[in-house]
Design a protein around this motif. Structure first.
Motif, PDB file in Angstrom:
ATOM      1  N   ASN A  32       1.285  10.422   6.732  1.00 30.01           N
ATOM      2  CA  ASN A  32       0.279  10.873   5.775  1.00 30.01           C
ATOM      3  C   ASN A  32       0.878  11.240   4.427  1.00 30.01           C
ATOM      4  N   ASP A  33       2.050  11.866   4.441  1.00 28.52           N
ATOM      5  CA  ASP A  33       2.683  12.301   3.201  1.00 28.52           C
ATOM      6  C   ASP A  33       4.156  12.555   3.485  1.00 28.52           C
ATOM      7  N   LEU A  34       4.929  12.644   2.417  1.00 26.90           N
ATOM      8  CA  LEU A  34       6.321  13.038   2.548  1.00 26.90           C
ATOM      9  C   LEU A  34       6.706  13.886   1.363  1.00 26.90           C
ATOM     10  N   GLY A  35       7.744  14.656   1.545  1.00 26.58           N
ATOM     11  CA  GLY A  35       8.324  15.466   0.482  1.00 26.58           C
ATOM     12  C   GLY A  35       9.807  15.555   0.742  1.00 26.58           C
ATOM     13  N   CYS A  36      10.572  15.960  -0.271  1.00 26.27           N
ATOM     14  CA  CYS A  36      12.017  16.031  -0.072  1.00 26.27           C
ATOM     15  C   CYS A  36      12.640  17.019  -1.035  1.00 26.27           C
ATOM     16  N   ASP A  37      13.842  17.428  -0.688  1.00 26.19           N
ATOM     17  CA  ASP A  37      14.702  18.163  -1.596  1.00 26.19           C
ATOM     18  C   ASP A  37      16.087  17.529  -1.497  1.00 26.19           C
ATOM     19  N   SER A  38      17.102  18.163  -2.025  1.00 24.06           N
ATOM     20  CA  SER A  38      18.421  17.529  -2.063  1.00 24.06           C
ATOM     21  C   SER A  38      19.061  17.369  -0.693  1.00 24.06           C
ATOM     22  N   ASP A  39      18.520  18.017   0.341  1.00 21.81           N
ATOM     23  CA  ASP A  39      19.083  17.898   1.688  1.00 21.81           C
ATOM     24  C   ASP A  39      18.132  17.288   2.708  1.00 21.81           C
ATOM     25  N   TRP A  40      16.865  17.615   2.629  1.00 25.48           N
ATOM     26  CA  TRP A  40      15.909  17.265   3.678  1.00 25.48           C
ATOM     27  C   TRP A  40      14.762  16.421   3.138  1.00 25.48           C
ATOM     28  N   VAL A  41      14.212  15.596   4.023  1.00 27.44           N
ATOM     29  CA  VAL A  41      12.935  14.931   3.783  1.00 27.44           C
ATOM     30  C   VAL A  41      12.031  15.306   4.953  1.00 27.44           C
ATOM     31  N   TRP A  42      10.748  15.508   4.658  1.00 26.22           N
ATOM     32  CA  TRP A  42       9.797  15.843   5.710  1.00 26.22           C
ATOM     33  C   TRP A  42       8.622  14.892   5.635  1.00 26.22           C
ATOM     34  N   PHE A  43       8.106  14.576   6.809  1.00 26.97           N
ATOM     35  CA  PHE A  43       7.019  13.623   6.956  1.00 26.97           C
ATOM     36  C   PHE A  43       5.873  14.315   7.667  1.00 26.97           C
ATOM     37  N   THR A  44       4.698  14.312   7.089  1.00 34.61           N
ATOM     38  CA  THR A  44       3.517  14.766   7.815  1.00 34.61           C
ATOM     39  C   THR A  44       2.873  13.513   8.408  1.00 34.61           C
ATOM     40  N   THR A  45       2.538  13.591   9.687  1.00 33.25           N
ATOM     41  CA  THR A  45       2.047  12.400  10.385  1.00 33.25           C
ATOM     42  C   THR A  45       0.814  12.741  11.212  1.00 33.25           C
ATOM     43  N   ASN A  46       0.270  11.728  11.829  1.00 34.62           N
ATOM     44  CA  ASN A  46      -0.877  11.923  12.713  1.00 34.62           C
ATOM     45  C   ASN A  46      -0.509  12.655  14.001  1.00 34.62           C
ATOM     46  N   LYS A  47       0.777  12.869  14.265  1.00 41.06           N
ATOM     47  CA  LYS A  47       1.224  13.563  15.484  1.00 41.06           C
ATOM     48  C   LYS A  47       2.056  14.809  15.168  1.00 41.06           C
ATOM     49  N   GLY A  48       2.067  15.235  13.907  1.00 40.52           N
ATOM     50  CA  GLY A  48       2.812  16.446  13.565  1.00 40.52           C
ATOM     51  C   GLY A  48       3.751  16.239  12.391  1.00 40.52           C
ATOM     52  N   LEU A  49       4.824  17.021  12.400  1.00 47.47           N
ATOM     53  CA  LEU A  49       5.766  17.084  11.283  1.00 47.47           C
ATOM     54  C   LEU A  49       7.150  16.655  11.760  1.00 47.47           C
ATOM     55  N   LYS A  65       0.800  -1.234   0.000  1.00 45.02           N
ATOM     56  CA  LYS A  65       0.000   0.000   0.000  1.00 45.02           C
ATOM     57  C   LYS A  65       0.831   1.283   0.000  1.00 45.02           C
ATOM     58  N   ILE A  66       1.633   1.461  -1.033  1.00 41.79           N
ATOM     59  CA  ILE A  66       2.436   2.675  -1.175  1.00 41.79           C
ATOM     60  C   ILE A  66       1.502   3.867  -1.326  1.00 41.79           C
ATOM     61  N   ARG A  67       1.765   4.918  -0.563  1.00 40.29           N
ATOM     62  CA  ARG A  67       0.932   6.117  -0.598  1.00 40.29           C
ATOM     63  C   ARG A  67       1.521   7.219  -1.469  1.00 40.29           C
ATOM     64  N   ASN A  68       2.845   7.362  -1.432  1.00 43.24           N
ATOM     65  CA  ASN A  68       3.483   8.435  -2.180  1.00 43.24           C
ATOM     66  C   ASN A  68       4.921   8.057  -2.457  1.00 43.24           C
ATOM     67  N   ILE A  69       5.469   8.691  -3.483  1.00 42.99           N
ATOM     68  CA  ILE A  69       6.856   8.480  -3.867  1.00 42.99           C
ATOM     69  C   ILE A  69       7.400   9.804  -4.372  1.00 42.99           C
ATOM     70  N   GLU A  70       8.631  10.112  -4.001  1.00 43.49           N
ATOM     71  CA  GLU A  70       9.277  11.360  -4.411  1.00 43.49           C
ATOM     72  C   GLU A  70      10.699  11.052  -4.858  1.00 43.49           C
ATOM     73  N   LEU A  71      11.163  11.785  -5.867  1.00 44.62           N
ATOM     74  CA  LEU A  71      12.527  11.666  -6.358  1.00 44.62           C
ATOM     75  C   LEU A  71      13.326  12.857  -5.864  1.00 44.62           C
ATOM     76  N   CYS A  72      14.461  12.568  -5.231  1.00 47.18           N
ATOM     77  CA  CYS A  72      15.389  13.599  -4.772  1.00 47.18           C
ATOM     78  C   CYS A  72      16.776  13.165  -5.196  1.00 47.18           C
ATOM     79  N   ASP A  73      17.329  13.894  -6.150  1.00 47.79           N
ATOM     80  CA  ASP A  73      18.612  13.532  -6.746  1.00 47.79           C
ATOM     81  C   ASP A  73      18.501  12.112  -7.289  1.00 47.79           C
ATOM     82  N   ASN A  74      19.358  11.209  -6.899  1.00 48.19           N
ATOM     83  CA  ASN A  74      19.289   9.853  -7.419  1.00 48.19           C
ATOM     84  C   ASN A  74      18.742   8.874  -6.372  1.00 48.19           C
TER      85      ASN A  74
END
Length: 151
Positions: A121-138, A77-86
């Motif tokens: 709930n979701d994730l996003g990333c850039d070349s340095d950081w990844v962030w996770f939104t969750t049921n308890k915050g960020l 059950k993959i929810r999201n996928i993001e590409l950051c660099d390789n």
């Protein structure tokens, strides 16, 4: 082409937009006003990783789409996928995974590794950081500090 069909994702690269839909993956060149089909298989997300290859995500699998279709990862059950660099970051309900596209090594992260909350709930990333939104915050993680190999 897309009337009465679900569109799952739009991803832009240069002068093209990838259209990921229930009837396949298409590329739309807006300078030429042309739509071409890339795959007639249903994917939920797709994006270019280089000029000749795409990554396509289905509910439980991630594929490298080039001349052949190669299974990169299977995850329930993959929810999201993001590409950051390789690297690909992806998540399901309670786990996040980073996959190195060069050597195919992967690592898994969860609440036990410091992600606040038990549900991602979701994730996003850039070349340095990844962030996770969750049921308890960020949660934010400086992944580049640990995953890049010095040359």
């Amino acid at each position: 082409v897309f009337d009465n069909n679900q569109i799952f994702k739009l991803n832009k690269k240069n002068d093209e937009i990838l259209i990921v839909s229930e009837i396949g993956i298409f590329k739309f060149n807006y300078n030429k006003n042309a739509v071409d089909i890339i795959s007639d298989e249903k994917y939920l997300n797709a994006f270019y990783i280089n000029d000749n290859s795409l990554v396509g995500m289905k509910r439980n699998k991630v594929f490298l789409l080039s001349n052949d279709k190669e299974l990169l990862l299977s995850l329930n059950k993959i929810r999201n996928i993001e590409l950051c660099d390789n690297f690909l970051w992806m998540h399901n309900y309670d786990k996040a995974i980073i996959l190195n596209l060069e050597d195919k090594n992967m690592l898994e992260y969860s609440h036990d590794d410091g992600i606040v909350g038990e549900v991602i709930n979701d994730l996003g990333c850039d070349s340095d950081w990844v962030w996770f939104t969750t049921n308890k915050g960020l949660s934010m993680y400086n992944w580049s500090k640990y995953h890049y190999v010095e040359k």
